[in-house]
Design a protein around this motif. Structure first.
Motif, PDB file in Angstrom:
ATOM      1  N   ILE A   1       0.846  -1.202   0.000  1.00  0.00           N
ATOM      2  CA  ILE A   1       0.000   0.000   0.000  1.00  0.00           C
ATOM      3  C   ILE A   1       0.877   1.246   0.000  1.00  0.00           C
ATOM      4  O   ILE A   1       0.644   2.192  -0.770  1.00  0.00           O
ATOM      5  CB  ILE A   1      -0.947  -0.009   1.207  1.00  0.00           C
ATOM      6  N   LEU A   2       1.889   1.246   0.836  1.00  0.00           N
ATOM      7  CA  LEU A   2       2.774   2.410   0.953  1.00  0.00           C
ATOM      8  C   LEU A   2       3.466   2.722  -0.375  1.00  0.00           C
ATOM      9  O   LEU A   2       3.491   3.876  -0.827  1.00  0.00           O
ATOM     10  CB  LEU A   2       3.812   2.152   2.044  1.00  0.00           C
ATOM     11  N   HIS A   3       4.019   1.710  -0.999  1.00  0.00           N
ATOM     12  CA  HIS A   3       4.723   1.934  -2.270  1.00  0.00           C
ATOM     13  C   HIS A   3       3.771   2.421  -3.356  1.00  0.00           C
ATOM     14  O   HIS A   3       4.131   3.293  -4.162  1.00  0.00           O
ATOM     15  CB  HIS A   3       5.420   0.640  -2.705  1.00  0.00           C
ATOM     16  N   THR A   4       2.568   1.871  -3.369  1.00  0.00           N
ATOM     17  CA  THR A   4       1.591   2.297  -4.376  1.00  0.00           C
ATOM     18  C   THR A   4       1.185   3.753  -4.153  1.00  0.00           C
ATOM     19  O   THR A   4       1.085   4.534  -5.116  1.00  0.00           O
ATOM     20  CB  THR A   4       0.357   1.381  -4.338  1.00  0.00           C
ATOM     21  N   LEU A   5       0.943   4.122  -2.896  1.00  0.00           N
ATOM     22  CA  LEU A   5       0.582   5.509  -2.597  1.00  0.00           C
ATOM     23  C   LEU A   5       1.712   6.461  -2.976  1.00  0.00           C
ATOM     24  O   LEU A   5       1.475   7.531  -3.556  1.00  0.00           O
ATOM     25  CB  LEU A   5       0.254   5.660  -1.111  1.00  0.00           C
ATOM     26  N   TYR A   6       2.938   6.083  -2.674  1.00  0.00           N
ATOM     27  CA  TYR A   6       4.082   6.946  -2.982  1.00  0.00           C
ATOM     28  C   TYR A   6       4.258   7.096  -4.489  1.00  0.00           C
ATOM     29  O   TYR A   6       4.469   8.205  -4.997  1.00  0.00           O
ATOM     30  CB  TYR A   6       5.337   6.368  -2.340  1.00  0.00           C
ATOM     31  N   ASP A   7       4.156   5.994  -5.211  1.00  0.00           N
ATOM     32  CA  ASP A   7       4.250   6.060  -6.676  1.00  0.00           C
ATOM     33  C   ASP A   7       3.184   6.989  -7.239  1.00  0.00           C
ATOM     34  O   ASP A   7       3.456   7.778  -8.159  1.00  0.00           O
ATOM     35  CB  ASP A   7       4.083   4.662  -7.285  1.00  0.00           C
ATOM     36  N   THR A   8       1.981   6.891  -6.698  1.00  0.00           N
ATOM     37  CA  THR A   8       0.880   7.730  -7.193  1.00  0.00           C
ATOM     38  C   THR A   8       1.137   9.201  -6.876  1.00  0.00           C
ATOM     39  O   THR A   8       0.859  10.083  -7.711  1.00  0.00           O
ATOM     40  CB  THR A   8      -0.452   7.276  -6.574  1.00  0.00           C
ATOM     41  N   CYS A   9       1.661   9.481  -5.690  1.00  0.00           N
ATOM     42  CA  CYS A   9       2.002  10.869  -5.340  1.00  0.00           C
ATOM     43  C   CYS A   9       3.020  11.442  -6.312  1.00  0.00           C
ATOM     44  O   CYS A   9       2.914  12.604  -6.747  1.00  0.00           O
ATOM     45  CB  CYS A   9       2.558  10.938  -3.918  1.00  0.00           C
ATOM     46  N   LEU A  10       4.008  10.646  -6.673  1.00  0.00           N
ATOM     47  CA  LEU A  10       5.020  11.109  -7.622  1.00  0.00           C
ATOM     48  C   LEU A  10       4.399  11.367  -8.998  1.00  0.00           C
ATOM     49  O   LEU A  10       4.711  12.366  -9.666  1.00  0.00           O
ATOM     50  CB  LEU A  10       6.149  10.084  -7.730  1.00  0.00           C
ATOM     51  N   LYS A  11       3.488  10.485  -9.408  1.00  0.00           N
ATOM     52  CA  LYS A  11       2.806  10.683 -10.691  1.00  0.00           C
ATOM     53  C   LYS A  11       1.979  11.962 -10.696  1.00  0.00           C
ATOM     54  O   LYS A  11       1.866  12.643 -11.722  1.00  0.00           O
ATOM     55  CB  LYS A  11       1.879   9.491 -10.979  1.00  0.00           C
ATOM     56  N   GLU A  12       1.401  12.293  -9.526  1.00  0.00           N
ATOM     57  CA  GLU A  12       0.554  13.476  -9.418  1.00  0.00           C
ATOM     58  C   GLU A  12       1.355  14.762  -9.214  1.00  0.00           C
ATOM     59  O   GLU A  12       0.768  15.839  -9.081  1.00  0.00           O
ATOM     60  CB  GLU A  12      -0.445  13.300  -8.262  1.00  0.00           C
ATOM     61  N   GLY A  13       2.673  14.648  -9.147  1.00  0.00           N
ATOM     62  CA  GLY A  13       3.507  15.838  -9.012  1.00  0.00           C
ATOM     63  C   GLY A  13       3.497  16.451  -7.623  1.00  0.00           C
ATOM     64  O   GLY A  13       3.786  17.646  -7.460  1.00  0.00           O
ATOM     65  N   ILE A  14       3.185  15.666  -6.625  1.00  0.00           N
ATOM     66  CA  ILE A  14       3.182  16.169  -5.248  1.00  0.00           C
ATOM     67  C   ILE A  14       4.626  16.363  -4.776  1.00  0.00           C
ATOM     68  O   ILE A  14       5.484  15.503  -4.999  1.00  0.00           O
ATOM     69  CB  ILE A  14       2.414  15.209  -4.328  1.00  0.00           C
ATOM     70  N   ASN A  15       4.887  17.468  -4.139  1.00  0.00           N
ATOM     71  CA  ASN A  15       6.241  17.801  -3.696  1.00  0.00           C
ATOM     72  C   ASN A  15       6.553  17.184  -2.346  1.00  0.00           C
ATOM     73  O   ASN A  15       5.702  17.151  -1.442  1.00  0.00           O
ATOM     74  CB  ASN A  15       6.412  19.323  -3.617  1.00  0.00           C
ATOM     75  N   PHE A  16       7.811  16.735  -2.204  1.00  0.00           N
ATOM     76  CA  PHE A  16       8.285  16.123  -0.961  1.00  0.00           C
ATOM     77  C   PHE A  16       9.523  16.846  -0.461  1.00  0.00           C
ATOM     78  O   PHE A  16      10.358  17.305  -1.242  1.00  0.00           O
ATOM     79  CB  PHE A  16       8.623  14.640  -1.177  1.00  0.00           C
ATOM     80  N   LEU A  17       9.625  16.923   0.855  1.00  0.00           N
ATOM     81  CA  LEU A  17      10.816  17.445   1.510  1.00  0.00           C
ATOM     82  C   LEU A  17      11.191  16.401   2.554  1.00  0.00           C
ATOM     83  O   LEU A  17      10.602  16.335   3.639  1.00  0.00           O
ATOM     84  CB  LEU A  17      10.510  18.802   2.158  1.00  0.00           C
ATOM     85  N   ASP A  18      12.152  15.553   2.214  1.00  0.00           N
ATOM     86  CA  ASP A  18      12.544  14.455   3.090  1.00  0.00           C
ATOM     87  C   ASP A  18      13.640  14.905   4.056  1.00  0.00           C
ATOM     88  O   ASP A  18      14.278  15.937   3.882  1.00  0.00           O
ATOM     89  CB  ASP A  18      13.038  13.268   2.262  1.00  0.00           C
ATOM     90  N   GLU A  19      13.861  14.085   5.068  1.00  0.00           N
ATOM     91  CA  GLU A  19      14.909  14.321   6.077  1.00  0.00           C
ATOM     92  C   GLU A  19      14.799  15.713   6.705  1.00  0.00           C
ATOM     93  O   GLU A  19      15.762  16.447   6.820  1.00  0.00           O
ATOM     94  CB  GLU A  19      16.296  14.103   5.465  1.00  0.00           C
ATOM     95  N   HIS A  20      13.579  16.032   7.123  1.00  0.00           N
ATOM     96  CA  HIS A  20      13.310  17.260   7.876  1.00  0.00           C
ATOM     97  C   HIS A  20      12.573  16.873   9.159  1.00  0.00           C
ATOM     98  O   HIS A  20      11.492  16.276   9.108  1.00  0.00           O
ATOM     99  CB  HIS A  20      12.471  18.236   7.057  1.00  0.00           C
ATOM    100  N   PHE A  21      13.166  17.218  10.294  1.00  0.00           N
ATOM    101  CA  PHE A  21      12.621  16.842  11.598  1.00  0.00           C
ATOM    102  C   PHE A  21      11.713  17.949  12.120  1.00  0.00           C
ATOM    103  O   PHE A  21      12.129  19.117  12.214  1.00  0.00           O
ATOM    104  CB  PHE A  21      13.765  16.592  12.581  1.00  0.00           C
ATOM    105  N   LEU A  22      10.488  17.598  12.483  1.00  0.00           N
ATOM    106  CA  LEU A  22       9.551  18.571  13.041  1.00  0.00           C
ATOM    107  C   LEU A  22      10.042  19.076  14.392  1.00  0.00           C
ATOM    108  O   LEU A  22      10.294  18.288  15.301  1.00  0.00           O
ATOM    109  CB  LEU A  22       8.170  17.935  13.208  1.00  0.00           C
ATOM    110  N   LEU A  23      10.168  20.388  14.522  1.00  0.00           N
ATOM    111  CA  LEU A  23      10.520  20.994  15.801  1.00  0.00           C
ATOM    112  C   LEU A  23       9.274  21.489  16.518  1.00  0.00           C
ATOM    113  O   LEU A  23       8.939  21.026  17.596  1.00  0.00           O
ATOM    114  CB  LEU A  23      11.516  22.132  15.590  1.00  0.00           C
ATOM    115  N   ASN A  24       8.551  22.442  15.884  1.00  0.00           N
ATOM    116  CA  ASN A  24       7.364  22.996  16.540  1.00  0.00           C
ATOM    117  C   ASN A  24       6.349  23.488  15.524  1.00  0.00           C
ATOM    118  O   ASN A  24       6.707  23.850  14.391  1.00  0.00           O
ATOM    119  CB  ASN A  24       7.762  24.167  17.453  1.00  0.00           C
TER     120      ASN A  24
END
Length: 546
Positions: free
Chosen positions: A145-168
């Motif tokens: 499910i996770l891989h399918t959702l991620y693939d679909t997000c990439l197809k839809e052009g959704i932007n990602f910002l990885d390796e960012h830790f939530l502070l506040n």
């Protein structure tokens, strides 16, 4: 300015992103790791939906089973919402391409019904269910499910910002305006402004460090941020212990192993519990056997090597790798460990955080009042997908009318000073030893069976740890890719949540679902309610206490 900022890139976050994007929102997904590493990938057994493919079943039975397992602490309207959405959610996932396991129904090949393919999805029975209801993809369901959702997000052009830790969270006047993050790669503290925010940051069972199926990063970052921002958490005492984790590594052996017919045996070879009872009952039965000096095993030998290879290939490999046993021919040594947080961020019917306007929460970090005192196996994947989409839709609706004026940099500057102080502080105490100590403390004294005296001892020890925390810090002073810093921030979050969990457990003088207390072994109608915790502001600097 972004319409919808999603914090967390697991199944709930990705489902929310697709729903918000489909509605017309500009979307950014920010995560502290990469999406395919999220906890969703470890959900193996299946996803509940009343399709009736393996026998009679209907939505009302799914609702009934969920309410029964929740022990009176769920909101039945929210449960009905989730269960009614389940078949549509499975259809949506199948349309995206999730490779569900199938049953052979040749008669359906020429069926003109557009939903005919749903009738071929295989389903298995998990604990607490009255029917074979869990749709699965072998024992890789969450991963697929996770891989399918991620693939679909990439197809839809959704932007990602990885390796960012939530502070506040940035919350001027009770309305969210964005959040601050630590860029793990560069060490820079950043502010991201948004009209609405969705928290999909996962649970807090990582507090049971060394005694949990969760990854180390399951540190309750979202719940901690909500508390600091003035929002509420609820039902924090309800933590589910999975009955079957590998004895030495705590690696999860999916409930699907029992769903396919596996037995639980003690040293004498006796089956001592119905394997498909709700998880809290099975976990306590196993724990009681262990307390009595017995070793406990999962036995799937009778299923045969061919069936195990077909239906449970991941479990077979995990047992060989981590326990050095071949499940086709040997017993699997197991023990119950912390697995899932039923409580979390307190939200309303729209999944908006109580106390923070424009901030929504979905998935394990959110207490949407559907699991109550004990979650059914197979309902977690359903919740993250169905309610992830619901949160995405509602966050977009909020963003339409929200102000586009960016927040000031008050929180940003405060967090930059805080991170700088961590780097400059000398560390005389290693927090790693305290992280181990906290995990052991929680497993022993805030675990499967609880006593008020031991809970009070745990609270006092946690308070001592919080005092000692002033002498803790990091030894790695590099700004870039500093895992030492991230683990310290995660430890701070778990230590912040620890008193909330213990205090709620002390307050609940009864036994209900996953919360079992010696001396109060029965349910008490006076406690058929939610324990909600929120910080109060103590001074002008914004310091808070529970």
């Amino acid at each position: 300015m972004i319409d919808v900022l999603i914090i967390g890139s697991g199944g709930a976050g990705l489902s929310a992103a697709l729903a918000a994007k489909e509605a017309g929102a500009s979307v950014l997904v920010v995560g502290k790791m990469y999406p395919t590493n999220s906890q969703t990938s470890m959900a193996q057994g299946g996803m509940n939906a009343s399709l009736g493919n393996m026998g009679e079943d209907h939505i009302s039975l799914h609702v009934q089973d969920t309410v029964k397992s929740a022990k009176g602490l769920c909101d039945e309207d929210m449960v009905r919402h989730m269960c009614a959405d389940a078949p549509k959610t499975i259809a949506w996932l199948e349309k995206l391409g999730v490779p569900f396991s199938r049953i052979n129904k040749e008669a359906l090949q020429n069926d003109r019904d557009p939903n005919a393919s749903l009738k071929t999805i295989a389903q298995r029975q998990l604990g607490g269910a009255s029917a074979k209801r869990a749709c699965y993809a072998q024992d890789y369901t969450g991963l697929k499910i996770l891989h399918t959702l991620y693939d679909t997000c990439l197809k839809e052009g959704i932007n990602f910002l990885d390796e960012h830790f939530l502070l506040n969270l940035i919350v001027p006047e009770d309305t969210v305006k964005g959040a601050t993050f630590l860029d793990i790669r560069t060490g820079e503290v950043k502010q991201i402004d948004a009209k609405s925010v969705i928290l999909a940051t996962g649970g807090y069972a990582g507090i049971y460090h060394g005694f949990t199926t969760n990854m180390y990063g399951a540190s309750g970052d979202g719940a901690a941020a909500v508390l600091r921002a003035g929002g509420a958490v609820s039902d924090m005492e309800f933590i589910q212990f999975h009955p079957t984790a590998l004895k030495h590594s705590c690696i999860l052996v999916s409930e699907s192993a029992r769903g396919e017919g596996g037995y639980l045996l003690n040293e004498a070879g006796d089956r001592f519990i119905d394997e498909l009872k709700p998880r809290d009952e099975v976990a306590r039965a196993i724990f009681s056997q262990i307390q009595a000096g017995q070793h406990v095993y999962l036995d799937v030998r009778h299923l045969g090597e061919e069936k195990l290879t077909e239906l449970l290939p991941q479990e077979v490999e995990l047992c060989k790798l981590h326990e050095h046993v071949d499940p086709a021919h040997e017993l699997i040594p197991i023990k119950p460990v912390a697995h899932y947080s039923m409580g979390g961020i307190d939200v309303d019917y729209a999944l908006e955080v109580n106390g923070i306007k424009g901030c929504f929460a979905a998935g394990e970090c959110s207490n949407a009042k559907v699991h109550g005192a004990n979650r059914l196996g197979g309902n977690s994947l359903l919740e993250i997908t169905a309610f992830g989409r619901f949160a995405g839709e509602n966050a977009y609706k909020h963003s339409i009318y929200a102000s586009s004026k960016p927040a000031d940099e008050t929180q940003l500057q405060k967090d930059r000073r805080e991170i700088a102080s961590i780097f400059s502080k000398k560390s005389s105490i290693s927090f790693y030893s305290y992280r181990e100590k906290l995990g052991s403390l929680f497993y022993k004294k805030v675990g499967i069976i609880r006593e008020n005296s031991r809970l009070q001892e745990a609270l006092e020890e946690v308070i001592s740890m919080q005092i000692a925390q002033k002498e803790m810090g990091i030894t790695d002073k590099n700004k870039t890719n500093n895992q030492n810093l991230i683990e310290f921030l995660e430890f701070q979050n778990t230590l912040l949540l620890a008193p909330a969990i213990i205090s709620a457990a002390i307050a609940r003088d009864e036994s209900r679902g996953a919360h079992y207390k010696v001396g109060f072994e029965e349910e008490d109608e006076d406690f058929k309610k939610h324990i909600v915790l929120q910080w109060k502001r103590d001074n002008q600097e914004g310091e808070s206490t529970l």
